[in-house]
Design an enzyme around this catalytic site. Structure first.
Site, PDB file in Angstrom:
ATOM      1  N   THR A 133     -26.850  -1.142   2.857  1.00  0.00           N
ATOM      2  CA  THR A 133     -25.715  -0.928   1.954  1.00  0.00           C
ATOM      3  C   THR A 133     -24.824  -2.173   1.847  1.00  0.00           C
ATOM      4  OG1 THR A 133     -23.601   0.260   1.863  1.00  0.00           O
ATOM      5  CG2 THR A 133     -24.607   0.129   3.999  1.00  0.00           C
ATOM      6  N   ASP A 134     -24.093  -2.268   0.749  1.00  0.00           N
ATOM      7  CA  ASP A 134     -23.123  -3.366   0.604  1.00  0.00           C
ATOM      8  C   ASP A 134     -21.895  -3.143   1.488  1.00  0.00           C
ATOM      9  OD1 ASP A 134     -21.924  -1.260  -0.797  1.00  0.00           O
ATOM     10  OD2 ASP A 134     -21.530  -2.414  -2.618  1.00  0.00           O
ATOM     11  N   GLU A 135     -21.763  -1.935   2.071  1.00  0.00           N
ATOM     12  CA  GLU A 135     -20.570  -1.641   2.874  1.00  0.00           C
ATOM     13  C   GLU A 135     -20.517  -2.460   4.161  1.00  0.00           C
ATOM     14  OE1 GLU A 135     -19.514   2.515   3.159  1.00  0.00           O
ATOM     15  OE2 GLU A 135     -20.599   2.968   1.313  1.00  0.00           O
ATOM     16  N   TYR A 158     -20.156   4.642   9.771  1.00  0.00           N
ATOM     17  CA  TYR A 158     -21.383   4.533   8.956  1.00  0.00           C
ATOM     18  C   TYR A 158     -21.766   3.075   8.740  1.00  0.00           C
ATOM     19  CZ  TYR A 158     -24.197   4.120   4.700  1.00  0.00           C
ATOM     20  OH  TYR A 158     -25.165   3.752   3.789  1.00  0.00           O
ATOM     21  N   LYS A 162     -25.010   0.835  10.089  1.00  0.00           N
ATOM     22  CA  LYS A 162     -25.946   0.182   9.153  1.00  0.00           C
ATOM     23  C   LYS A 162     -25.966  -1.327   9.436  1.00  0.00           C
ATOM     24  CE  LYS A 162     -28.092   1.691   6.264  1.00  0.00           C
ATOM     25  NZ  LYS A 162     -29.451   2.327   6.260  1.00  0.00           N
TER      26      LYS A 162
HETATM   27  N1  LIG Z   1     -26.641   6.536  -1.541  1.00  0.00           N
HETATM   28  C1  LIG Z   1     -26.181   5.301  -1.709  1.00  0.00           C
HETATM   29  O1  LIG Z   1     -25.331   5.067  -2.567  1.00  0.00           O
HETATM   30  C2  LIG Z   1     -26.741   4.161  -0.882  1.00  0.00           C
HETATM   31  C3  LIG Z   1     -26.392   2.855  -1.235  1.00  0.00           C
HETATM   32  C4  LIG Z   1     -26.927   1.805  -0.494  1.00  0.00           C
HETATM   33  C5  LIG Z   1     -27.783   2.055   0.558  1.00  0.00           C
HETATM   34  N2  LIG Z   1     -28.084   3.340   0.890  1.00  0.00           N
HETATM   35  C6  LIG Z   1     -29.021   3.552   2.025  1.00  0.00           C
HETATM   36  O2  LIG Z   1     -30.190   4.129   1.470  1.00  0.00           O
HETATM   37  C7  LIG Z   1     -30.764   5.033   2.413  1.00  0.00           C
HETATM   38  C8  LIG Z   1     -30.945   6.401   1.767  1.00  0.00           C
HETATM   39  O3  LIG Z   1     -29.671   6.875   1.347  1.00  0.00           O
HETATM   40  P1  LIG Z   1     -29.525   8.311   0.641  1.00  0.00           P
HETATM   41  O4  LIG Z   1     -28.282   8.287  -0.116  1.00  0.00           O
HETATM   42  O5  LIG Z   1     -30.802   8.679   0.001  1.00  0.00           O
HETATM   43  O6  LIG Z   1     -29.321   9.215   1.945  1.00  0.00           O
HETATM   44  P2  LIG Z   1     -29.487  10.785   2.111  1.00  0.00           P
HETATM   45  O7  LIG Z   1     -28.452  11.193   3.126  1.00  0.00           O
HETATM   46  O8  LIG Z   1     -29.522  11.473   0.799  1.00  0.00           O
HETATM   47  O9  LIG Z   1     -30.940  10.942   2.768  1.00  0.00           O
HETATM   48  C9  LIG Z   1     -31.229  10.549   4.076  1.00  0.00           C
HETATM   49  C10 LIG Z   1     -32.570  11.137   4.463  1.00  0.00           C
HETATM   50  O10 LIG Z   1     -32.881  10.680   5.796  1.00  0.00           O
HETATM   51  C11 LIG Z   1     -33.345  11.790   6.559  1.00  0.00           C
HETATM   52  N3  LIG Z   1     -33.008  11.552   7.964  1.00  0.00           N
HETATM   53  C12 LIG Z   1     -31.760  11.499   8.517  1.00  0.00           C
HETATM   54  N4  LIG Z   1     -31.871  11.299   9.855  1.00  0.00           N
HETATM   55  C13 LIG Z   1     -33.202  11.192  10.126  1.00  0.00           C
HETATM   56  C14 LIG Z   1     -33.940  10.967  11.328  1.00  0.00           C
HETATM   57  N5  LIG Z   1     -33.337  10.834  12.511  1.00  0.00           N
HETATM   58  N6  LIG Z   1     -35.299  10.895  11.239  1.00  0.00           N
HETATM   59  C15 LIG Z   1     -35.931  11.040  10.038  1.00  0.00           C
HETATM   60  N7  LIG Z   1     -35.281  11.280   8.899  1.00  0.00           N
HETATM   61  C16 LIG Z   1     -33.926  11.348   8.940  1.00  0.00           C
HETATM   62  C17 LIG Z   1     -32.597  12.986   5.988  1.00  0.00           C
HETATM   63  O11 LIG Z   1     -33.273  14.206   6.298  1.00  0.00           O
HETATM   64  C18 LIG Z   1     -32.586  12.664   4.504  1.00  0.00           C
HETATM   65  O12 LIG Z   1     -33.746  13.150   3.873  1.00  0.00           O
HETATM   66  C19 LIG Z   1     -29.839   5.036   3.622  1.00  0.00           C
HETATM   67  O13 LIG Z   1     -30.378   4.158   4.569  1.00  0.00           O
HETATM   68  C20 LIG Z   1     -28.521   4.505   3.083  1.00  0.00           C
HETATM   69  O14 LIG Z   1     -27.798   3.832   4.089  1.00  0.00           O
HETATM   70  C21 LIG Z   1     -27.585   4.394   0.202  1.00  0.00           C
END
Ligand SMILES: NC(=O)c1ccc[n+]([C@@H]2O[C@H](COP(=O)([O-])OP(=O)(O)OC[C@H]3O[C@@H](n4cnc5c(N)ncnc54)[C@H](O)[C@@H]3O)[C@@H](O)[C@H]2O)c1
Length: 352
Positions: A133-135, A158, A162
């Site tokens: 993430t950009d955070e 969070y 990350k």
């Molecule tokens: N949503 C955003 O805006 C955003 C932006 C930048 C980066 N990200 C990154 O992208 C990734 C996905 O984000 P998202 O929004 O789809 O998240 P989300 O919370 O919708 O999904 C996370 C998934 O990971 C699974 N999970 C959690 N803990 C786990 C574990 N211990 N073992 C196996 N699976 C596990 C959950 O069951 C879920 O399906 C993350 O790494 C997040 O940091 C998200």
């Protein structure tokens, strides 16, 4: 290619898995623990493909992670599994440490052991894409932007976990030669996002005619990227990215939270009008701010655009319209979530 996608039942992961199954020839093993955020309903349209397999497992369980890698013999791992909600990290940081830090360590360690056993040509082709993430860069003032060499300065549990996972991922490249590529992306929006996140929360609250809670004065600025553009960026990085490099991903669509909610209200007024003379923006209510709320994030995406040729395809207005339409047409999907683990309650007020 055979791919392991971790977190494939989450928001971004399910959009990525859908793309891989419906628009490519790749095979996918989706390794997901199915926390509150994991939802197999998001994958019903692709789950019967012979190129898709689901494994319910926790990335914090080292033995299981090793087993899945050995069984699958993947050409790449795309690592998305994480605890992802800032407000939940304020209320209960422990699972963030366990999944984002310990889980990422397990996956890196298992991938390195697996890589060591591969033939030289397969070793050369293997990729580990670490999705972040950009955070991690921390907060900006009204001006400026972060690029891939900006110092890390995370402020929430969070973003701190990350950041830790990004450092681990890079160190596995420099220390052991694991072909790691790190991506840092801005806020995603689009279909299949869990309703705790800003846009789906606001859409559903509009439909329920409930107050629309804007944190603080709504001045905080975020950049918004449609999830399908993020998926395209991850595919580009997988195919063309250089191991050891980091790529920022963003939509060049910065908005103050308050302006984004107002935009959304206007779209809702057009697509699902309230009764006469009433506007959704009348429901906007300012609530106590998130503790440590970063003022502004902004990422410079020149590197991925010029070196790898990726650019976002969705503009914010049409992307938001498509997203609102999706939530209006997929009430069953989010209603089942609201009937279960989450009822739109306020999280992250630091009342621990
Ligand atoms: N949503 C955003 O805006 C955003 C932006 C930048 C980066 N990200 C990154 O992208 C990734 C996905 O984000 P998202 O929004 O789809 O998240 P989300 O919370 O919708 O999904 C996370 C998934 O990971 C699974 N999970 C959690 N803990 C786990 C574990 N211990 N073992 C196996 N699976 C596990 C959950 O069951 C879920 O399906 C993350 O790494 C997040 O940091 C998200």
């Amino acid at each position: 290619m055979k791919l392991i996608i971790t977190g494939g039942a989450g928001f971004i992961g399910s959009n990525l898995v859908r793309h891989l199954i419906s628009a490519t020839d790749h095979s996918v093993v989706n390794l997901d623990k199915l926390t509150y955020a994991g939802n197999l309903d998001s994958l019903v349209d692709v789950a019967t493909s012979p190129r898709y397999r689901f494994v319910q497992a926790d990335i914090a369980d080292a033995a299981v992670v090793r087993e899945v890698l050995e069984e699958t013999q993947p050409d790449a791992v795309i690592h998305l599994a994480a605890e992802s909600h800032v407000d939940r990290s304020i209320d209960g940081p422990a699972p963030f440490i366990q999944t984002n830090v310990v889980g990422t360590f397990n996956l890196l360690d298992a991938s390195q052991r697996y890589l060591d056993g591969l033939s030289p040509p397969r070793r050369r082709g293997f990729r580990f894409v670490h999705v972040s993430t950009d955070e991690v860069y921390g907060s900006l003032g009204r001006t400026g932007t972060f690029n891939e060499t900006s110092a890390y300065d995370p402020h929430s549990p969070y973003s701190a976990t990350k950041a830790a996972s990004d450092h681990l991922a890079r160190s596995w490249h420099s220390t052991y030669g694991l072909p790691v590529i790190v991506t840092n992306c801005s806020n995603n929006y689009g279909p299949y996002q869990f309703p705790e996140k800003l846009l789906p929360l606001m859409i559903i609250k509009c439909l329920n005619e409930e107050a629309l809670p804007v944190y603080g004065t709504g001045e905080n600025v975020r950049d918004w990227l449609h999830v399908q553009d993020h998926v395209a960026a991850l595919m580009t990085v997988l195919e063309k990215g250089t191991p050891g490099e980091t790529y920022n991903i963003g939509g060049r669509s910065e908005q103050r939270n308050l302006d984004l909610v107002r935009m959304l209200c206007q779209i809702m007024d057009e697509m699902h009008p309230r009764s006469q003379d009433e506007r959704y923006s009348d429901l906007i209510t300012f609530v106590a701010d998130r503790p440590g709320h970063d003022l502004r994030y902004s990422v410079d995406t020149t590197k991925i655009e010029t070196e790898l040729g990726w650019t976002p395809k969705h503009d914010l207005d049409s992307g938001l319209r498509a997203t609102v339409r999706w939530y209006l047409e997929h009430r069953d999907w989010w209603q089942r979530i609201l009937d279960g683990s989450y009822q739109l309650q306020r999280l992250g007020e630091a009342k621990r």
